[in-house]
Design an enzyme around this catalytic site. Sequence first.
Site, mmCIF file in Angstrom:
data_model
loop_
_atom_site.group_PDB
_atom_site.id
_atom_site.type_symbol
_atom_site.label_atom_id
_atom_site.label_comp_id
_atom_site.label_asym_id
_atom_site.label_seq_id
_atom_site.Cartn_x
_atom_site.Cartn_y
_atom_site.Cartn_z
ATOM 1 N N LYS A 48 0.859 -1.192 0.000
ATOM 2 C CA LYS A 48 0.000 0.000 0.000
ATOM 3 C C LYS A 48 0.886 1.229 0.000
ATOM 4 O O LYS A 48 2.024 1.171 0.470
ATOM 5 C CB LYS A 48 -0.877 0.018 1.255
ATOM 6 C CG LYS A 48 -2.093 0.901 1.146
ATOM 7 C CD LYS A 48 -3.237 0.174 0.469
ATOM 8 C CE LYS A 48 -4.423 1.047 0.214
ATOM 9 N NZ LYS A 48 -5.608 0.263 -0.175
ATOM 10 N N ASP A 83 -7.077 4.390 -4.361
ATOM 11 C CA ASP A 83 -7.721 4.252 -3.050
ATOM 12 C C ASP A 83 -8.315 5.643 -2.784
ATOM 13 O O ASP A 83 -8.559 6.394 -3.740
ATOM 14 C CB ASP A 83 -6.703 3.830 -1.970
ATOM 15 C CG ASP A 83 -7.362 3.364 -0.670
ATOM 16 O OD1 ASP A 83 -7.781 2.198 -0.593
ATOM 17 O OD2 ASP A 83 -7.481 4.166 0.273
HETATM 18 P P1 NDP Z 1 -12.871 8.042 -2.603
HETATM 19 O O1 NDP Z 1 -11.779 9.019 -2.437
HETATM 20 O O2 NDP Z 1 -13.461 7.829 -3.959
HETATM 21 O O3 NDP Z 1 -14.080 8.394 -1.629
HETATM 22 C C1 NDP Z 1 -13.875 8.470 -0.259
HETATM 23 C C2 NDP Z 1 -15.178 8.861 0.411
HETATM 24 O O4 NDP Z 1 -15.047 8.682 1.811
HETATM 25 C C3 NDP Z 1 -15.535 10.324 0.197
HETATM 26 O O5 NDP Z 1 -16.918 10.462 0.212
HETATM 27 C C4 NDP Z 1 -14.887 10.988 1.403
HETATM 28 O O6 NDP Z 1 -15.473 12.223 1.779
HETATM 29 C C5 NDP Z 1 -15.127 9.947 2.473
HETATM 30 N N1 NDP Z 1 -14.076 10.056 3.491
HETATM 31 C C6 NDP Z 1 -12.746 9.817 3.319
HETATM 32 N N2 NDP Z 1 -12.056 10.043 4.434
HETATM 33 C C7 NDP Z 1 -12.979 10.444 5.329
HETATM 34 C C8 NDP Z 1 -12.881 10.818 6.684
HETATM 35 N N3 NDP Z 1 -11.700 10.823 7.334
HETATM 36 N N4 NDP Z 1 -14.037 11.149 7.319
HETATM 37 C C9 NDP Z 1 -15.229 11.133 6.654
HETATM 38 N N5 NDP Z 1 -15.366 10.778 5.363
HETATM 39 C C10 NDP Z 1 -14.267 10.448 4.728
HETATM 40 O O7 NDP Z 1 -12.311 6.668 -2.011
HETATM 41 P P2 NDP Z 1 -12.839 5.174 -2.256
HETATM 42 O O8 NDP Z 1 -14.310 5.169 -2.444
HETATM 43 O O9 NDP Z 1 -11.976 4.564 -3.291
HETATM 44 O O10 NDP Z 1 -12.449 4.478 -0.866
HETATM 45 C C11 NDP Z 1 -13.368 4.372 0.222
HETATM 46 C C12 NDP Z 1 -12.924 3.257 1.145
HETATM 47 O O11 NDP Z 1 -12.904 2.014 0.445
HETATM 48 C C13 NDP Z 1 -11.519 3.396 1.753
HETATM 49 O O12 NDP Z 1 -11.523 2.836 3.037
HETATM 50 C C14 NDP Z 1 -10.668 2.541 0.820
HETATM 51 O O13 NDP Z 1 -9.490 2.106 1.466
HETATM 52 C C15 NDP Z 1 -11.622 1.400 0.580
HETATM 53 N N6 NDP Z 1 -11.368 0.583 -0.605
HETATM 54 C C16 NDP Z 1 -11.261 1.152 -1.837
HETATM 55 C C17 NDP Z 1 -11.058 0.362 -2.948
HETATM 56 C C18 NDP Z 1 -11.021 0.917 -4.334
HETATM 57 O O14 NDP Z 1 -10.927 0.124 -5.263
HETATM 58 N N7 NDP Z 1 -11.101 2.218 -4.528
HETATM 59 C C19 NDP Z 1 -10.889 -1.100 -2.823
HETATM 60 C C20 NDP Z 1 -11.103 -1.605 -1.478
HETATM 61 C C21 NDP Z 1 -11.310 -0.772 -0.439
HETATM 62 P P3 NDP Z 1 -14.596 13.571 1.646
HETATM 63 O O15 NDP Z 1 -14.508 13.829 0.189
HETATM 64 O O16 NDP Z 1 -15.383 14.588 2.393
HETATM 65 O O17 NDP Z 1 -13.253 13.289 2.266
HETATM 66 O O1 2IT Z 2 -7.928 -1.456 -0.616
HETATM 67 C C1 2IT Z 2 -7.896 -1.950 -1.755
HETATM 68 O O2 2IT Z 2 -8.043 -3.164 -1.954
HETATM 69 C C2 2IT Z 2 -7.702 -1.048 -2.901
HETATM 70 N N1 2IT Z 2 -7.622 0.165 -2.697
HETATM 71 C C3 2IT Z 2 -7.571 -1.602 -4.284
HETATM 72 C C4 2IT Z 2 -6.183 -2.099 -4.541
HETATM 73 C C5 2IT Z 2 -5.874 -2.479 -5.956
HETATM 74 O O3 2IT Z 2 -4.714 -2.797 -6.184
HETATM 75 O O4 2IT Z 2 -6.757 -2.493 -6.821
#
Ligand code: NDP
Ligand code: 2IT
Length: 452
Positions: free
Chosen positions: A132, A172
């Site tokens: 990561k 992420d």
């Molecule tokens: P994005 O940046 O697309 O969206 C993040 C969302 O979460 C936004 O709405 C943001 O609001 C909110 N957020 C982030 N940090 C905070 C905080 N500290 N407090 C309140 N709200 C918060 O990210 P993703 O959708 O890609 O990721 C969301 C989660 O999913 C994370 O935990 C990530 O690790 C996990 N994840 C993502 C994957 C992927 O493929 N993208 C795969 C597996 C897991 P704001 O804009 O106001 O910060």
């Molecule tokens: O938390 C996760 O699994 C991710 N942000 C996706 C990682 C990836 O390599 O697609």
Amino acid sequence: MTTRSVTRTTLDHLLTEIEHRNPAQPEFLQAAHEVLETLAPVVAARPEYAEPGLIERLVEPERQVLFRVPWQDDKGRVHVNRGFRVEFNSALGPYKGGLRFHPSVNLGVIKFLGFEQIFKNALTGLGIGGGKGGSDFDPHGRSDAEVMRFCQSFMTELHRHIGEHTDVPAGDIGVGGREIGYLFGQYRRITNRWEAGVLTGKGQGWGGSLIRPEATGYGSVLFAAAMLRERGEDLEGQTAVVSGSGNVAIYTIEKLAALGANAVTCSDSSGYVVDEKGVDVELLKQVKEVERGRVDTYAERRGSSARFVPGGSVWDVPADLALPSATQNELDENAAATLVRNGVKAVSEGANMPATPEAVHLLQKAGVAFGPGKAANAGGVAVSALEMAQNHARTSWTAAKVEEELADIMNNIHTTCHETAERYDAPGDYVTGANIAGFERVADAMLAQGVI
Ligand code: NDP
Ligand code: 2IT
């Protein structure tokens, strides 16, 4: 004392040692505790796992890279951020895991995410190790040109450490298609190579896989569906609370609707929206993905069915299902108690470690089906691995093929977690099932490959 209690004592000693070695990294310690606390039965049953040094090696990253990221904003002012890449474990394949750009990023946060990623990636059954990275850079309010200059500076250092056979980053929080584009461009420029498989989450048309943007959210819903199926229920007609409004939340909401359920909330760090008619995913995409706006704008445009609640807890909204899809520790014990009081049946973690340990305990005790992130949100990284496979073969698959593979992978993960939990006397406990099944696969590979 039984073998299991001796093992428990050994694991407790190890945890104390890990605490001493990693001060001021609370998120990493939380993740390590959560995994090690469930391993006693498997370590007791399989003596090879008690081999000195195995778990010590597992909790120590193979390599940690920390670097300076200087960049200039549109006014010419210089900013200095920190860059991180933690290459945690490559026993099963090249390090694989996303990059997070968020002001809260520090080494402990990246280590927690990298540690979780090892087991998640193992559960997919595909050949990917765990890693990561990211930066404390905050993309909110930055112009495209500023984000591009930041990404170029970040990659100017990162390129030395990654490669299609070495380490393959993706997105992420704060890193989506736009950022992957700028990062890939700089990598290609510096290395003078078309190495598509060095990053995943690329754009369609230049090596990206169809369904990768959708994969994490879709997968989290498929995992919830599998947990419900196990209890003789399905998604049809269920209401859901979803947190977040980014990549994972949007495609969670979309898939819920496609399968006959209804997501009534979304949120960001400013507050949450309740939409009685169900969140209109096309409007949400327009506001968040096209305009890079906030959820209060969604509520303003949606009309009378939706209202924005500044601050507050999205978990106060009653629903059958909860899919936390924003960030770590966003669902605490109080929130879990509210969910239980409101009759929640299943919780599927789209985000990484969104529920605190106390919340997980309370939900499980109340008989709620709980899908931990390393199982429930593995669809994203799984389709990343399918993107790598397509890049390697210089081909691209149809959306239907990728979606079919994703559904198979999520169902297999569910079955693996469920059966492993039963095998170790913890029926219905997906946390134990996921941790042990992921651990077995990585530990077996590490033992076979010697002390390295
Ligand atoms: P994005 O940046 O697309 O969206 C993040 C969302 O979460 C936004 O709405 C943001 O609001 C909110 N957020 C982030 N940090 C905070 C905080 N500290 N407090 C309140 N709200 C918060 O990210 P993703 O959708 O890609 O990721 C969301 C989660 O999913 C994370 O935990 C990530 O690790 C996990 N994840 C993502 C994957 C992927 O493929 N993208 C795969 C597996 C897991 P704001 O804009 O106001 O910060
Ligand atoms: O938390 C996760 O699994 C991710 N942000 C996706 C990682 C990836 O390599 O697609």
